[in-house]
Design a protein around this motif. Structure first.
Motif, short mmCIF file in Angstrom:
data_model
loop_
_atom_site.label_atom_id
_atom_site.label_comp_id
_atom_site.label_asym_id
_atom_site.label_seq_id
_atom_site.Cartn_x
_atom_site.Cartn_y
_atom_site.Cartn_z
N HIS A 94 62.22 32.02 42.15
CA HIS A 94 62.52 33.44 41.94
C HIS A 94 62.97 33.70 40.51
CE1 HIS A 94 64.49 37.37 42.35
NE2 HIS A 94 65.57 36.80 41.84
N ILE A 95 63.86 32.86 40.01
CA ILE A 95 64.32 33.00 38.62
C ILE A 95 63.15 32.90 37.65
CG2 ILE A 95 65.66 31.89 36.78
CD1 ILE A 95 67.49 33.30 38.64
N ALA A 96 62.27 31.95 37.88
CA ALA A 96 61.12 31.76 37.00
C ALA A 96 60.20 32.98 37.01
CB ALA A 96 60.34 30.52 37.42
N GLU A 97 60.00 33.57 38.18
CA GLU A 97 59.12 34.73 38.30
C GLU A 97 59.68 35.95 37.58
OE1 GLU A 97 58.73 35.15 42.51
OE2 GLU A 97 57.06 33.71 42.65
N HIS A 98 60.99 35.99 37.41
CA HIS A 98 61.64 37.14 36.76
C HIS A 98 62.46 36.67 35.56
CE1 HIS A 98 60.48 39.57 40.25
NE2 HIS A 98 60.91 38.58 40.99
N ALA A 99 61.94 35.67 34.87
CA ALA A 99 62.70 35.04 33.77
C ALA A 99 63.10 36.03 32.69
CB ALA A 99 61.89 33.90 33.17
N ASP A 100 62.20 36.93 32.30
CA ASP A 100 62.52 37.89 31.25
C ASP A 100 63.69 38.77 31.66
OD1 ASP A 100 60.56 36.94 29.58
OD2 ASP A 100 59.09 38.47 30.11
N TRP A 125 70.87 27.37 31.24
CA TRP A 125 70.23 26.40 30.34
C TRP A 125 68.72 26.46 30.50
CZ3 TRP A 125 66.82 22.45 30.75
CH2 TRP A 125 66.70 21.58 29.66
N TRP A 126 68.25 26.52 31.72
CA TRP A 126 66.82 26.56 32.02
C TRP A 126 66.18 27.78 31.37
CZ3 TRP A 126 64.02 28.36 36.94
CH2 TRP A 126 62.80 27.69 37.09
N LEU A 127 66.82 28.93 31.49
CA LEU A 127 66.30 30.15 30.88
C LEU A 127 66.30 30.05 29.35
CD1 LEU A 127 68.07 32.80 33.14
CD2 LEU A 127 65.60 32.41 33.01
N ASP A 128 67.39 29.51 28.80
CA ASP A 128 67.50 29.37 27.35
C ASP A 128 66.46 28.42 26.77
OD1 ASP A 128 69.60 31.14 27.25
OD2 ASP A 128 71.15 29.59 27.16
N HIS A 129 65.98 27.50 27.58
CA HIS A 129 65.00 26.51 27.12
C HIS A 129 63.61 26.76 27.68
CE1 HIS A 129 68.81 24.56 26.11
NE2 HIS A 129 68.13 23.85 25.23
N ASP A 130 63.33 28.04 27.93
CA ASP A 130 61.97 28.48 28.30
C ASP A 130 61.41 27.74 29.51
OD1 ASP A 130 61.85 30.36 26.19
OD2 ASP A 130 61.33 28.76 24.79
N LEU A 131 62.27 27.52 30.52
CA LEU A 131 61.82 26.90 31.78
C LEU A 131 61.09 25.58 31.52
CD1 LEU A 131 60.44 30.11 33.56
CD2 LEU A 131 62.82 29.39 33.28
N ARG A 132 61.72 24.75 30.72
CA ARG A 132 61.09 23.51 30.27
C ARG A 132 60.63 22.63 31.43
NH1 ARG A 132 64.60 20.08 26.20
NH2 ARG A 132 64.27 22.00 25.01
N TYR A 133 61.39 22.63 32.53
CA TYR A 133 61.05 21.81 33.69
C TYR A 133 60.72 22.70 34.89
CZ TYR A 133 63.40 18.35 30.78
OH TYR A 133 63.77 17.55 29.74
#
Length: 205
Positions: free
Chosen positions: A101-107, A168-176
């Motif tokens: 869900h976070i990834a789908e609405h990352a912006d 951290w994940w958001l700040d690093h462009d969903l690296r993983y």
């Protein structure tokens, strides 16, 4: 529900989504205070009357958008009762779903946690995570006397770590991938940051 009603509901959701996306994009470009309703409507490709049908003003749009996203975040955190006992403390089933869900609405999350920096929004996210962990404690019938710390402290620690990983994940462009982040979180919670075993590289996105 009739097909006509379903189609209407889809249109409403779609319209609100494009208006919300327009708000997020404009906040990233120029900040919330500088945005006008006309700019939001133009970016969303809707007329002003459509905007005012759904929202009173841009502040109402911001408030409703954060409330709706927070509800979606809470829903994604929930674990079906039949799966709860089989889950680890952080709950791979629900955690993967809400990382997705976070990834789908990352912006949206980047903007609300960074550009706008809404303290109440981040606090509500943390509270939602804490409430989920309390529920998992109760479902698993964990004996607090066997825990390494009082339940309140353990839940606060895990929730803060969990939220910190999201940031951290958001700040690093969903690296993983979402599944990789959940696996990391579970291992950190179970073994601690100094003793968590490494993950297989194949888990990485």
């Amino acid at each position: 529900m009739s097909d006509r009603k379903e189609e209407l509901d889809r249109r409403v959701k779609r319209t609100r989504r494009v208006i919300r996306d327009a708000l997020v994009a404009l906040i990233r470009e120029k900040g919330f205070e500088s945005i006008t309703v006309q700019e939001i409507a133009a970016r969303a490709d809707v007329n002003r009357s459509t905007f005012y049908f759904h929202y009173r003003d841009k502040l109402d749009l911001l408030e409703q958008s954060t409330e709706e996203m927070l509800e979606a975040f809470k829903e994604a955190l929930q674990v079906p009762s039949e799966q709860a006992k089989a889950c680890t403390f952080t709950g791979i089933a629900s955690a993967t779903r809400h990382f997705v869900h976070i990834a789908e609405h990352a912006d949206f999350y980047r903007v609300m946690l960074r550009e706008v920096g809404l303290p109440c929004f981040s606090k509500q996210m943390k509270r939602a995570i804490e409430e989920t962990f309390y529920q998992k404690f109760d479902t698993a019938q964990t004996d607090e006397r066997e825990a390494q710390a009082p339940r309140e402290i353990l839940v606060a620690y895990v929730a803060s770590a969990h939220f910190g990983l999201i940031e951290w994940w958001l700040d690093h462009d969903l690296r993983y991938s979402a599944s990789y982040m959940v696996e990391v979180l579970n291992r950190l919670v179970k073994f601690g940051p100094l003793h968590a075993p490494s993950l297989d590289e194949a888990l990485r996105a």
